[in-house]
Design an enzyme around this catalytic site. Structure first.
Site, PDB file in Angstrom:
ATOM      1  N   GLY A  90      23.184  39.407  21.033  1.00 42.52           N
ATOM      2  CA  GLY A  90      22.818  38.907  22.356  1.00 42.52           C
ATOM      3  C   GLY A  90      24.083  38.868  23.189  1.00 42.52           C
ATOM      4  O   GLY A  90      24.814  39.848  23.243  1.00 42.52           O
ATOM      5  N   SER A 121      25.708  43.175  16.277  1.00 44.33           N
ATOM      6  CA  SER A 121      26.096  43.193  17.690  1.00 44.33           C
ATOM      7  C   SER A 121      27.026  42.006  17.983  1.00 44.33           C
ATOM      8  O   SER A 121      28.082  41.899  17.361  1.00 44.33           O
ATOM      9  CB  SER A 121      24.840  43.219  18.558  1.00 44.33           C
ATOM     10  OG  SER A 121      25.157  43.462  19.904  1.00 44.33           O
ATOM     11  N   ALA A 122      26.665  41.093  18.871  1.00 46.76           N
ATOM     12  CA  ALA A 122      27.531  39.936  19.147  1.00 46.76           C
ATOM     13  C   ALA A 122      27.867  39.182  17.864  1.00 46.76           C
ATOM     14  O   ALA A 122      28.962  38.627  17.718  1.00 46.76           O
ATOM     15  CB  ALA A 122      26.850  39.002  20.143  1.00 46.76           C
ATOM     16  N   HIS A 158      28.112  48.614  19.363  1.00 49.16           N
ATOM     17  CA  HIS A 158      27.445  49.569  20.274  1.00 49.16           C
ATOM     18  C   HIS A 158      28.462  50.596  20.785  1.00 49.16           C
ATOM     19  O   HIS A 158      28.360  51.053  21.917  1.00 49.16           O
ATOM     20  CB  HIS A 158      26.834  48.849  21.485  1.00 49.16           C
ATOM     21  CG  HIS A 158      25.800  47.815  21.161  1.00 49.16           C
ATOM     22  ND1 HIS A 158      24.476  48.124  20.955  1.00 49.16           N
ATOM     23  CD2 HIS A 158      25.899  46.459  21.010  1.00 49.16           C
ATOM     24  CE1 HIS A 158      23.802  47.001  20.705  1.00 49.16           C
ATOM     25  NE2 HIS A 158      24.636  45.982  20.726  1.00 49.16           N
ATOM     26  N   GLU A 193      26.066  52.674  17.229  1.00 51.32           N
ATOM     27  CA  GLU A 193      24.742  52.135  16.897  1.00 51.32           C
ATOM     28  C   GLU A 193      24.186  52.850  15.669  1.00 51.32           C
ATOM     29  O   GLU A 193      24.323  54.069  15.543  1.00 51.32           O
ATOM     30  CB  GLU A 193      23.815  52.274  18.097  1.00 51.32           C
ATOM     31  CG  GLU A 193      24.292  51.409  19.252  1.00 51.32           C
ATOM     32  CD  GLU A 193      23.356  51.398  20.453  1.00 51.32           C
ATOM     33  OE1 GLU A 193      22.465  52.262  20.531  1.00 51.32           O
ATOM     34  OE2 GLU A 193      23.531  50.513  21.316  1.00 51.32           O
TER      35      GLU A 193
END
Lengths: 231, 231
Positions: A90, A121-122, A158, A193
């Site tokens: 997020g 991700s985060a 990403h 990704e």
């Protein structure tokens, strides 16, 4: 031995949530009962409860039990009683803002003890020493940019060399070059990704699609294909 | 009367530096001698001197004299003696980190007095109350996220609705939606490349290519074509 599974992203286009990640998560956590303490704090435009419900269901399908960190008042006990830690993606600033409310040291100690850490991700980003290589918008001001510091390098999730056609914003390699200019001596792992870095104590593996790109000031970018590597 | 020229970007593909911006800058500053105090602090992978030289030459071609803020030790005197302020693009965190070293209040007061302010990209961003809507990587940790606060809204430069094909990172509208979720009540002006917002006291104009997009929590995006507008 520290064990981390650091995923660039949760979901590839056209796949279900944590689709590509599932086999890697299962390999990493093994075929055993696990209580996974899940941190939904990167969620912004949906509630922590909503995020938790989605993750709980997916971890349930993989045979694991998820506990929501946002629902547990006693932080020490929450971390003490889990068998794994998972931190969702997020917004990194939002995530670290909430982690800085008493969670950072507890998570750091637990991971040092060998409890597996999964972040996407985060959630992978915050395993780094700082949040200085996030792609996210600084929508909220955390106490500082210090993060979980579970690894010695910075993650850029990403990661891509692509850019929007005819758009003048900095490319990702340009942004990372800016980071290295100000922060020499620290490496940046650009994870595309569908890719992840697995840390097992001193050894590391790249898994998934494409190649990992390792950036270091004054050096050529090192591209790593899936498999074990040292750096 | 406050006067600001807030440009999304300096350069369009295939054009010289400040190419599209030139006629707008000349219209804004007028056909008069100007000592422009230039702030090169957003520059990271090139030196402040190098940045200043390029800008000095371009402003020279337009008939104005540029002074390098990084070369002037007496900040009060530097701001006192200029007829315009220009803040260049680059990395917003780097820029605000250096502005927070004694420049912020001085610039704010000078702009309140009616001295024209020109900012492009990060230089437009920092006219906002905070840097919370920057697109840049947080490569350096400023004291806080507070910025020049010359306007009541937030700027998002290089605004685009486009995204890299098959890439899962958040789109710009998604990032702005995250900002609005955490910062309700403040508007975000997404300025596309080749576009600018000119502030003349209480009145505003959108100039250049495309449309300005104004985002506000709970409302439809307002699209503004070139011309005067109120908000």
């Amino acid at each position: 031995m520290k064990r981390l599974l650091l995923l660039s992203n949760s979901t590839l286009p056209g796949e279900p949530f944590l689709g590509w990640a599932e086999k890697h998560i299962k390999e990493f956590l093994g075929d055993t009962e696990r209580k996974i303490l899940f941190f939904p704090f990167a969620g912004v435009t949906f509630s922590f409860d909503e995020y938790f419900e989605v993750v709980k269901e997916r971890f349930g399908e993989m045979g694991y039990e998820a506990l929501g960190a946002h629902l547990l008042k006693d932080k020490e006990k929450a971390v003490e009683n889990c068998d794994a830690i998972a931190v969702g993606g997020g917004n990194t600033f939002h995530l670290v803002h909430y982690l800085q409310d008493g969670w950072i040291e507890l998570i750091r100690e637990k991971v040092k003890e060998g409890i597996p850490y999964i972040g996407w991700s985060a959630g992978a980003n915050v395993a780094s020493p700082t949040i200085r290589t996030t792609n996210d918008m600084p929508i909220i001001e955390p106490k500082n940019f210090e993060s979980l510091d579970l690894i010695s390098f910075q993650i850029n999730p990403h990661f891509t060399e692509e850019q929007i056609p005819n758009h003048g914003g900095e490319t990702r390699p340009m942004r990372i070059a800016e980071f290295l200019e100000i922060n020499p001596g620290i490496q940046v792992f650009g994870i595309p990704e569908g890719g992840l870095v697995q840390v097992n104590g001193d050894s590391m593996q790249y898994k998934g699609i494409g190649q990992l790109s390792i950036f270091e000031k004054g050096k050529e970018v090192m591209n790593v294909s899936p498999g074990s590597f040292s750096y």
